[in-house]
Design a protein around this motif. Sequence first.
Motif, PDB file in Angstrom:
ATOM      1  N   SER A 785       0.828  -1.209   0.000  1.00 68.08           N
ATOM      2  CA  SER A 785       0.000   0.000   0.000  1.00 68.08           C
ATOM      3  C   SER A 785       0.860   1.256   0.000  1.00 68.08           C
ATOM      4  N   LEU A 786       1.884   1.284   0.848  1.00 68.92           N
ATOM      5  CA  LEU A 786       2.720   2.475   0.951  1.00 68.92           C
ATOM      6  C   LEU A 786       3.533   2.685  -0.324  1.00 68.92           C
ATOM      7  N   GLN A 787       4.042   1.581  -0.896  1.00 65.91           N
ATOM      8  CA  GLN A 787       4.821   1.721  -2.126  1.00 65.91           C
ATOM      9  C   GLN A 787       3.952   2.171  -3.293  1.00 65.91           C
ATOM     10  N   ALA A 788       2.652   1.848  -3.211  1.00 65.73           N
ATOM     11  CA  ALA A 788       1.722   2.287  -4.259  1.00 65.73           C
ATOM     12  C   ALA A 788       1.185   3.686  -3.993  1.00 65.73           C
ATOM     13  N   GLY A 789       1.569   4.255  -2.844  1.00 63.49           N
ATOM     14  CA  GLY A 789       1.133   5.610  -2.515  1.00 63.49           C
ATOM     15  C   GLY A 789      -0.271   5.689  -1.973  1.00 63.49           C
ATOM     16  N   GLN A 790      -0.838   4.551  -1.545  1.00 65.23           N
ATOM     17  CA  GLN A 790      -2.204   4.554  -1.017  1.00 65.23           C
ATOM     18  C   GLN A 790      -2.223   5.080   0.409  1.00 65.23           C
ATOM     19  N   GLN A 791      -3.321   5.729   0.772  1.00 67.28           N
ATOM     20  CA  GLN A 791      -3.511   6.233   2.121  1.00 67.28           C
ATOM     21  C   GLN A 791      -4.286   5.193   2.942  1.00 67.28           C
ATOM     22  N   VAL A 792      -3.794   4.914   4.129  1.00 70.86           N
ATOM     23  CA  VAL A 792      -4.448   3.928   5.003  1.00 70.86           C
ATOM     24  C   VAL A 792      -4.863   4.635   6.283  1.00 70.86           C
ATOM     25  N   SER A 793      -6.098   4.415   6.715  1.00 69.53           N
ATOM     26  CA  SER A 793      -6.612   5.100   7.912  1.00 69.53           C
ATOM     27  C   SER A 793      -5.882   4.647   9.173  1.00 69.53           C
TER      28      SER A 793
END
Length: 816
Positions: A785-793
């Motif tokens: 997720s972080l490498q894809a630039g996604q935001q996680v709550s």
Amino acid sequence: MGQLIKIANWTGKKRGNVVFVHGLGGHPYDTWQRGADDKTFWPLWLAEDVPGLAVFSYAYASPPSNWLGTAMPLLDEAAHALRVLLLDDDLDTGPITFVCHSQGGLIVKQMLRNAADSRDPRSERFLSRVRLVVFIATPHTGSGKANLLRHLAFLAWPSPAASDLVANQPGLRDLNIKYRSLAEHRQGQLAHLVYYEMSDTLAGRIVVEDSADPGLPACTPMPVNADHILIAKPGGRDELLYKETKKSIEELSPKQKTTGELVIYSRTPFQVARSWQQWMPRIIRLIILALILGVVVWSVIKPDPPPPDEKHLQQQLIEQLAKELAKQIAASSPVALTEEQKKTAEENAVRQIEIAAADLARRNDQRSQEAFAALQRGSTSEAEALFDAIYQDNIRAGNNAAAAWALRHRAALVQLTNVAEAVKLYAKVAALQPADYANWTDLGYMAILAGQYPQAQQAFEQALGLAQTNSARAPNDLGWQRKRYESQLFIGDSLLDQGKDKEALERYESALQIADSLAQAAPDDRGFKRDVLVALGKSGRIYMDAGSFSAALANYQRSLGLARELESANNPFSRRDLGVALIEVGNAHRRLGNAIASDTTHRPLANKAYTEAINKVLFPLVRDYPNKDSNFQANLSFAYLNMGQLLADQKNWVEAIKYYQAALDTIKPLADADPTNIVHLSNVLDIQGYIGDSLLGQRKVQEALTKYQEEISTGELLQKSGQASANQLRQLSTSYYWIGEIKRCQGDINGALASYQQSLALVQHLDQTRQWQPASDFSRQRISSLQAGQQVSCEGLTEIQPFYGYPSVKAPTNTQ
């Protein structure tokens, strides 16, 4: 360390204080009583006969030999005693009398001299209130018996306390002269009574009249028709020593009008501390003493067996030597040993010492005598070489029995420094004498110590075959039946060490059946009943690991019933067994409670079991036997931990942390004291992780981060040792995951990625079939997720659902 023990006091106004100080090898209670009950305990007579008098006993470790424990030199003991007495509020008021037996008088003299030399106002006030000192058989100029210990220094191994008592030692002469000066300076303020013995003990006169006389002004030593031991134990209130001491105490201060009621305190257990630093000299002495013991015993044995009491005495001595040797064997092992393995090491050492003593006593060949002489000089390498030469000679001559004899003794020496090499030697011994049951069990256990579990299993299988053959030939021989039990148990341990839980359970169940039949055949034998208890515990733990909690509970409840039956107030290890059984019952109830929605039965029962284990069994055990066995503290820590987990299961984080912290406070001193003990270090790691989880559950994010980082530091020590278990690696993986979550939510993306990657790296090579979901799965998702630039709550950060289903802490168990 020394401690001031309360004997009795009055609830009203104090009239004075009496402190009893025992001597070399003495005891705070036994020194002063002639019989087994309080009726002959004369410190209580004084409390009863002098209203308002507070009575104490000063207890300190004073073994005459280092074999028996650890003692401080006279100067250090006196300095420590003064500090203890100055800090005790109970001695703040009223005149003070010291009643001293033997070496106790020297400690009091040195202590008062230290107080006189001190510039501390507290010492001056203390000294001004010391009004009477009673010397009972005190060797003011030393004892000739201490000289004998010095001449036999290698074998007797006198403690520093005993060495200080050598006759005419310069230190004692100096103390005697300076104490006379102190007494003269305080003449009229400080009185003395002096008594000396007139009878001999079995060892002769311990303190002669000249040494018993301190040469003090206005003080005439009085003879007592008793030996050195009985002189401190008046036979009645009408004896001169008691009457004169009582009268002198009464004259120190007037009788009080309101003394209240007499309070008699329960007795405080006192154990002599033991220290086994500088272990090689101790090992050498143990080996040589064992050999000498064998020579002496076997040279005097007649065709008729010795009386039972003599045989018992010999066995006690051999077992005492073997226990200390076994400690060093365990310390040299490259892998952490369980309590069962340590116990087996002790039993093996007993057998090895007995065999060595008997065999060497019968051999008169030159090389055997040279090997014995090498051991006397402390040259174990030379002894090894001689045993190897004997082995080679007998191999060439085709004498397998003699070759095995030499190789066995060489292996016994090699195992102290090289366990892997010892395995090879024991394998050769077993091959030379394959019909000897002990050879295979020696090989099996040594292989376990070396971490060679398949070879250990094979050796124990051979031992089992011999036990089955012999028990079939003699079905009424319970000894061979028990060897069947023992072999099955050892095979189970070897399989468990290889991760073969199902096969191990089958062996433990077989061992249980044998133990049950033995207990039925000999219903009064407590040992057979305890064998049942041990087998139940081992199989129960496998049921727990497999998630069969009801089956585990059935085993543990039966084990608890046996532990209650076998518990003895005078046997601390039976009390320990009860505490462990209660913890195991609590664990099974806790896991069943977690598996049942809205449980109202199992969790309260778990709470009840843990509470009894802590409050009624283990905490009192640690209090009563502070120096007896570190395993007692480990068990108490484990009880605290499980209570904490029970509370954490219910998300009662605040109370859970209290118990976790109690667990950490109990186990960490053991880990700090012995950084090589992987079991203690592992438990510290686990508890730190659980505290971090509970802090996170309270939304104390920064505190949780700190605790997780402490856990990681502990884990690094474990990883460097190469002995971190799969469970511990999974827990560290979990902690790295939570560190990553915290850093991510704090905006430290690079730090979070590094933590997730650490979590993944720790467990990616491990078997992932366990029932709990590994943190590595979650870490892998976060990395993606972080490498894809996604935001996680971050909203659910503190909604903890632990990834591990049960603690990976090594539970101290009922030992074999």
